[in-house]
Design a protein around this motif. Structure first.
Motif, PDB file in Angstrom:
ATOM      1  N   THR A 121     -11.280   2.358  -3.900  1.00  0.00           N
ATOM      2  CA  THR A 121      -9.861   2.270  -4.210  1.00  0.00           C
ATOM      3  C   THR A 121      -9.716   1.279  -5.357  1.00  0.00           C
ATOM      4  N   ASN A 155      -1.101   9.860  -5.011  1.00  0.00           N
ATOM      5  CA  ASN A 155      -0.067  10.110  -4.004  1.00  0.00           C
ATOM      6  C   ASN A 155       1.264  10.253  -4.739  1.00  0.00           C
ATOM      7  N   SER A 210       0.807  -1.208   0.000  1.00  0.00           N
ATOM      8  CA  SER A 210       0.000   0.000   0.000  1.00  0.00           C
ATOM      9  C   SER A 210       0.848   1.270   0.000  1.00  0.00           C
ATOM     10  N   ALA A 238      -1.156  15.568   1.057  1.00  0.00           N
ATOM     11  CA  ALA A 238      -1.018  14.118   1.155  1.00  0.00           C
ATOM     12  C   ALA A 238      -2.288  13.492   0.587  1.00  0.00           C
ATOM     13  N   GLY A 239      -2.273  12.159   0.508  1.00  0.00           N
ATOM     14  CA  GLY A 239      -3.444  11.470   0.006  1.00  0.00           C
ATOM     15  C   GLY A 239      -4.681  11.794   0.818  1.00  0.00           C
ATOM     16  N   ALA A 240      -4.528  11.772   2.140  1.00  0.00           N
ATOM     17  CA  ALA A 240      -5.680  12.001   3.006  1.00  0.00           C
ATOM     18  C   ALA A 240      -6.288  13.382   2.748  1.00  0.00           C
ATOM     19  N   ASP A 270      -9.895   6.491  -4.690  1.00  0.00           N
ATOM     20  CA  ASP A 270      -8.653   6.610  -3.955  1.00  0.00           C
ATOM     21  C   ASP A 270      -7.575   6.071  -4.900  1.00  0.00           C
ATOM     22  N   ALA A 281      -4.322   5.861  -4.579  1.00  0.00           N
ATOM     23  CA  ALA A 281      -3.025   5.529  -3.986  1.00  0.00           C
ATOM     24  C   ALA A 281      -2.342   4.380  -4.729  1.00  0.00           C
ATOM     25  N   HIS A 330       4.002  10.870  -3.579  1.00  0.00           N
ATOM     26  CA  HIS A 330       5.072  10.231  -2.813  1.00  0.00           C
ATOM     27  C   HIS A 330       5.032   8.714  -2.952  1.00  0.00           C
ATOM     28  N   LYS A 331       3.982   8.176  -3.521  1.00  0.00           N
ATOM     29  CA  LYS A 331       3.967   6.741  -3.790  1.00  0.00           C
ATOM     30  C   LYS A 331       4.251   6.525  -5.275  1.00  0.00           C
ATOM     31  N   HIS A 380      -8.782   1.987   2.896  1.00  0.00           N
ATOM     32  CA  HIS A 380      -7.815   2.578   3.813  1.00  0.00           C
ATOM     33  C   HIS A 380      -8.606   3.375   4.854  1.00  0.00           C
ATOM     34  N   GLU A 387      -8.187  13.342  -0.472  1.00  0.00           N
ATOM     35  CA  GLU A 387      -9.522  12.770  -0.293  1.00  0.00           C
ATOM     36  C   GLU A 387     -10.490  13.839   0.201  1.00  0.00           C
ATOM     37  N   THR A 403      -8.291   6.167   6.005  1.00  0.00           N
ATOM     38  CA  THR A 403      -8.508   7.591   5.705  1.00  0.00           C
ATOM     39  C   THR A 403      -9.822   7.814   4.971  1.00  0.00           C
TER      40      THR A 403
HETATM   41  C1  LIG Z   1      -1.399   5.778   1.511  1.00  0.00           C
HETATM   42  C2  LIG Z   1      -2.833   5.625   1.269  1.00  0.00           C
HETATM   43  C3  LIG Z   1      -3.728   6.646   1.626  1.00  0.00           C
HETATM   44  C4  LIG Z   1      -3.339   7.886   2.396  1.00  0.00           C
HETATM   45  O1  LIG Z   1      -2.346   8.651   1.783  1.00  0.00           O
HETATM   46  P1  LIG Z   1      -1.421   9.634   2.635  1.00  0.00           P
HETATM   47  O2  LIG Z   1      -0.603  10.305   1.587  1.00  0.00           O
HETATM   48  O3  LIG Z   1      -0.627   8.776   3.553  1.00  0.00           O
HETATM   49  O4  LIG Z   1      -2.317  10.565   3.377  1.00  0.00           O
HETATM   50  C5  LIG Z   1      -5.057   6.471   1.307  1.00  0.00           C
HETATM   51  N1  LIG Z   1      -5.485   5.348   0.718  1.00  0.00           N
HETATM   52  C6  LIG Z   1      -4.656   4.339   0.368  1.00  0.00           C
HETATM   53  C7  LIG Z   1      -5.205   3.120  -0.310  1.00  0.00           C
HETATM   54  C8  LIG Z   1      -3.296   4.438   0.649  1.00  0.00           C
HETATM   55  O5  LIG Z   1      -2.482   3.445   0.315  1.00  0.00           O
END
Ligand SMILES: *Cc1c(COP(=O)(O)O)cnc(C)c1O
Length: 509
Positions: free
Chosen positions: A236, A289, A99, A159-161, A265, A267, A291-292, A192, A164, A194
């Protein structure tokens, strides 16, 4: 070399007490402090010769001097260098966290992010002096739009959160404009944490939808839950089991037909880039994301970024400021009457944008597609290597990650946590454990495209070795980790009653 039980006793070796580099209870800066010791070797400046009261109004001054640790410069440097060596990093080895997409971050990104023109830029400079930076942001937005098939992009969210939250607030605003914000939001049980948190922060009650036996959300369940009081669905894709939601197109249609919106989502976009576009299969708004998927150093607390991509219906609600181009000049526009407002200071985590831009440009469309294929191939190869070692609860073919569990180790009283801790002894960062919640004792592995075939095989070999130990020497797993600066934490107490203050060794006042 597999450690033997006599190695385990090496922690009792008297050398350990002196070897500060291995010492588990390395002293804090406060504990190392010696009254009167100074770190600076500069001669006093004229300011230091004057009393602070003569320069600063009395009400701004502390009643007593601040209690800071007093150390020499080498002590400080060694302290932080030692700490950095305790850290696990992607530059040291594989980081199989599911993840989280802990892919290798190419160093060229850092070279570009350190270019003086970017480093010296201040967000208060007039737009005329920021044209390069604004052009980079506009181009990055275009690339993300092209990859997602969603043309309205904001780079704001940190960030991802937060992405969202941005997306769900945009949905809320769109529904309000139509006259009814509605009350519910559908969130699958594999989401997730979040996702439900975001929905409730945006004022919605979450309605849980169960994952079916194939590890997916079924069309029937959405058809049953989606009503005129539901704002939409947060999904997701591929989901947290690494499975592509094969019915997502039909699911989106049901949500749309009943006046709702679909939030994706994103991510796990690293499994889709260059292959499928969420905008094309019916998603209205999503986050990425950076960063991912787009390689930013992360895991140490950021900064990251969660840009949001939406379709034209939702464009008016994007947060401000938006980058606009007029007569070849870029600027930031704040005048958007329907916007959800400003989410953060300025307009984005700019250096994150620079790195993502460098990453995308250096790969090009072919490279991005190849990355996606390699991420999926690597995860599938690892799944293949380990399919007889760890139980796979959902048999559906996965994309970029695989979720195993501890079902076959349970009879030996060995759990996922023990396996994860033992991996530390073998020099690996553990995978994600006990997530997603739909899998009991989940062991979630995402190798990413960065790993070579040999690296995957070595990792699988270690996991097989650990599975063998589980049968023959389960105590080793229960004791793990032993080759680490710390042994096993009492994690519940660490979370509930953290000790945040070091014992102070400061000069008496
Ligand atoms: C990492 C992740 C998030 C949250 O992202 P952040 O950048 O850590 O806030 C949300 N949903 C999924 C599926 C993730 O893997």
């Amino acid at each position: 070399m597999i450690p033997t039980s006599s190695d385990l006793n090496s922690t009792q070796d008297p050398a350990m007490a002196y070897n500060i580099r291995l010492k588990p209870d390395m002293p804090t800066l406060f504990e190392q402090s010696v009254a009167g010791r100074r770190g600076d070797s500069l001669r006093p400046l004229w300011t230091q010769a004057r009393a602070p009261e003569s320069m600063i109004p009395a009400h701004y001054l502390r009643p007593q001097p601040c209690l800071l640790p007093e150390l020499s410069e080498p002590e400080v440097v060694r302290h932080y260098t030692r700490l950095s060596a305790l850290n696990y990093a992607i530059d040291l080895g594989m980081y199989p966290l599911g993840s989280c997409t802990m892919k290798y971050n190419p160093k060229i990104n850092e070279v570009v992010a350190r270019m003086p023109g970017f480093v010296a830029l201040h967000p208060y400079e007039p737009a005329a002096l920021q044209q390069g930076a604004l052009a980079l942001m506009a181009n990055l937005q275009d690339y993300l739009a092209e990859m997602t098939g969603l043309s309205a992009v904001t780079l704001h969210p940190s960030a991802g959160a937060q992405g969202e939250l941005c997306g769900i607030l945009m949905i809320r605003r769109a529904l309000e404009k139509r006259g009814n914000a509605r009350h519910k939001m559908i969130v699958p049980d594999s989401a997730h944490g979040t996702n439900p948190a975001t929905a409730s922060l945006a004022g919605y009650t979450t309605v849980k939808v169960d994952t079916n036996a194939q590890g997916m959300v079924s069309v029937e369940s959405i058809a049953q839950l989606m009503d005129e009081d539901t704002a939409g669905l947060m999904m997701t894709c591929p989901n947290t089991l690494g499975i592509f939601e094969k019915d997502i197109q039909q699911i989106c249609k049901i949500v749309h037909d009943r006046g709702g919106f679909v939030y994706m989502d994103g991510a796990n976009m690293n499994a889709l880039c260059g292959v499928a576009r969420p905008g094309d299969f019916g998603v209205d708004v999503m986050h990425i994301n950076l960063h991912k998927t787009f390689s930013q150093p992360h895991g140490g607390g950021g900064p990251g970024a969660g840009p949001v991509c939406a379709n034209e219906t939702l464009r008016p609600y994007l947060p401000v400021p938006v980058v606009v181009q007029d007569n070849g000049m870029y600027s930031l526009c704040y005048n958007k009457p329907d916007s959800i407002g400003q989410l953060r200071a300025f307009s984005c985590s700019f250096m994150v944008m620079v790195r993502a831009y460098a990453y995308i440009r250096s790969l090009g469309p072919d490279g991005i597609l190849m990355n996606t294929h390699m991420a999926v191939l690597n995860a599938r190869y690892l799944r293949h290597l380990l399919k007889d070692t760890f139980y796979i609860p959902y048999q559906t073919e996965t994309l970029h990650e695989t979720v195993f569990n501890d079902k076959w180790q349970k009879p030996y009283d060995v759990s996922t946590l023990d396996i994860a801790k033992r991996l530390i002894d073998y020099g690996y960062h553990p995978p994600t454990v006990y997530f997603p919640l739909v899998v009991q004792g989940a062991l979630m592995i995402e190798p990413t495209e960065s790993e070579t075939k040999e690296s995957l095989e070595r990792f699988a070999e270690v996991l097989k070795q650990i599975a063998k130990e589980a049968q023959t020497q389960p105590k080793r797993l229960k004791d793990a980790p032993v080759f680490a600066p710390r042994r096993r934490f009492d994690e519940a107490s660490a979370a509930r009653k953290p000790i945040l203050r070091a014992k102070r060794n400061l000069a008496p006042e």
